[in-house]
Design a protein around this motif. Structure first.
Motif, PDB file in Angstrom:
ATOM      1  N   GLN A  47       0.821  -1.375  -0.014  1.00  0.00           N
ATOM      2  CA  GLN A  47       0.069   0.101   0.132  1.00  0.00           C
ATOM      3  C   GLN A  47       0.872   1.208   0.045  1.00  0.00           C
ATOM      4  N   SER A  50       1.431   3.605   4.458  1.00  0.00           N
ATOM      5  CA  SER A  50       0.848   4.436   3.616  1.00  0.00           C
ATOM      6  C   SER A  50       1.050   5.846   3.724  1.00  0.00           C
ATOM      7  N   LYS A  73      -3.422   3.880   0.395  1.00  0.00           N
ATOM      8  CA  LYS A  73      -4.229   2.804   1.119  1.00  0.00           C
ATOM      9  C   LYS A  73      -4.687   2.035   0.165  1.00  0.00           C
ATOM     10  N   TRP A  74      -5.160   0.596   0.616  1.00  0.00           N
ATOM     11  CA  TRP A  74      -5.834  -0.203  -0.319  1.00  0.00           C
ATOM     12  C   TRP A  74      -6.974   0.344  -1.069  1.00  0.00           C
TER      13      TRP A  74
END
Length: 328
Positions: free
Chosen positions: A22, A287, A26-27
């Motif tokens: 990530q 992240s 972020k994902w």
């Protein structure tokens, strides 16, 4: 920063290193090269010299960012990438030497590097570990100067034990944390005997072991912690280490009693992993740059006491082991 030997590679790597699943956001977020550059450079500034990526992270954008970092810095930075997960469907029969060769060559182009320090098979189906022609390919790639070493990223202890029977397997990347305690029973001992480096991923159980989650915590629709809790997209063990979310939260509350005070549980969770001498490095993700410095606190902490180690084991034995121990 402390450094440890990465098995038969001979590389001396930072015990806290960096995973880049990530790193560009972020994902589920669009990949941000600006954010990736900040995180990667902060990592190197802090003494991290081992970066783990994969061709599927950001659809190749993570590899591009890592390559740009390596080319822009004077420090020696060891780069590990992974191949195989781009296969659709991701089945054993799809693993063919010609296709894997193509993936490695595309990773070289993504990173604009002449040689990859470490290429890892990216959690292939178990049957792949019983096919010598797959592992022989990487000897040829090494002879051609395209890679230095081969590793595997595994889901199951069984896969690691089979993989290290191949003499050219230098590293095993695996999930190991306070909620995943099976690997030391046999895999760690066999890896040490064969001088195989161990790279630990998912060290915080997808964030559960930060101690910051609650029953009210929500995750975006694109976040695997929302859509993969039962293994809908990939191996269930990659999300919260395969532990039921509510069960994990209850176990975390007990762990907070083992490690009271102002320090974050995450640092203790990382330090717990580093108590195992067989571990070469742990690769928590980030992240944002601040998370790099937070992760590094673990390397500065004193060793956990025998009482703390036993207390962690007790929580695992009561809350987690009956549910997941033999699954992976």
């Amino acid at each position: 920063m402390n450094y440890r030997k990465l098995g038969k590679t001979g590389f001396s790597v930072s015990e806290i290193s960096l995973g880049t699943w990530q790193v560009g956001g972020k994902w589920g977020d669009p990949f941000s090269h600006d954010n990736a550059d900040k995180i990667l450079n902060a990592a190197v500034d802090a003494g991290i010299n081992f970066i783990d990526t994969a061709d599927v992270y950001g659809d190749g954008e993570s590899e591009k960012a890592v390559g740009r970092l390596v080319r822009s810095r004077s420090e020696q930075i060891f780069v590990a990438t992974k191949c195989g997960r781009r296969l659709q469907p991701h089945v054993a029969d799809a693993y063919q030497p010609a296709v894997l060769r193509q993936f490695v060559e595309e990773s070289l182009r993504n990173m604009q590097l002449e040689t990859l320090d470490l290429v890892q098979l990216h959690c292939p189906p178990t049957d792949v570990y019983y096919r010598p022609e797959i592992f022989e390919l990487f000897d040829r790639l090494r002879d051609e100067g395209k890679i230095r070493h081969l590793g595997v990223s595994i889901e199951k202890v069984e896969e690691g034990l089979k993989a290290i029977e191949f003499p050219n397997v230098a590293t095993v990347q695996l999930i190991f944390n306070m909620f995943r305690q099976r690997p030391p029973e046999l895999l760690f001992k066999e890896a040490a005997r064969r001088d195989v480096g161990l790279i630990v991923r998912v060290p915080l159980a997808s964030g559960l072991l930060t101690g910051k989650f609650s029953p009210q915590t929500s995750f975006s629709a694109e976040d695997h912690r929302n859509f993969n809790r039962n293994g809908e997209a990939f191996d269930k063990g990659e999300t919260f280490s395969g532990v039921d979310y509510a069960t994990g939260l209850a176990a975390v509350e007990e762990l907070k009693q083992v490690f009271p005070g102002d320090s974050q549980l995450a640092a203790f969770a990382l330090r717990w992993i580093l108590m195992f001498d067989e571990v070469s490095c742990v690769i928590p993700g980030a992240s944002r740059p601040e998370q790099i410095l937070s992760n590094l606190k673990a390397a500065e902490m004193p060793a956990l006491s025998a009482e703390q180690l036993q207390a962690v084991r007790n929580v695992y034995d009561r809350k987690i082991k009956p549910l997941v121990h033999h699954t992976w």
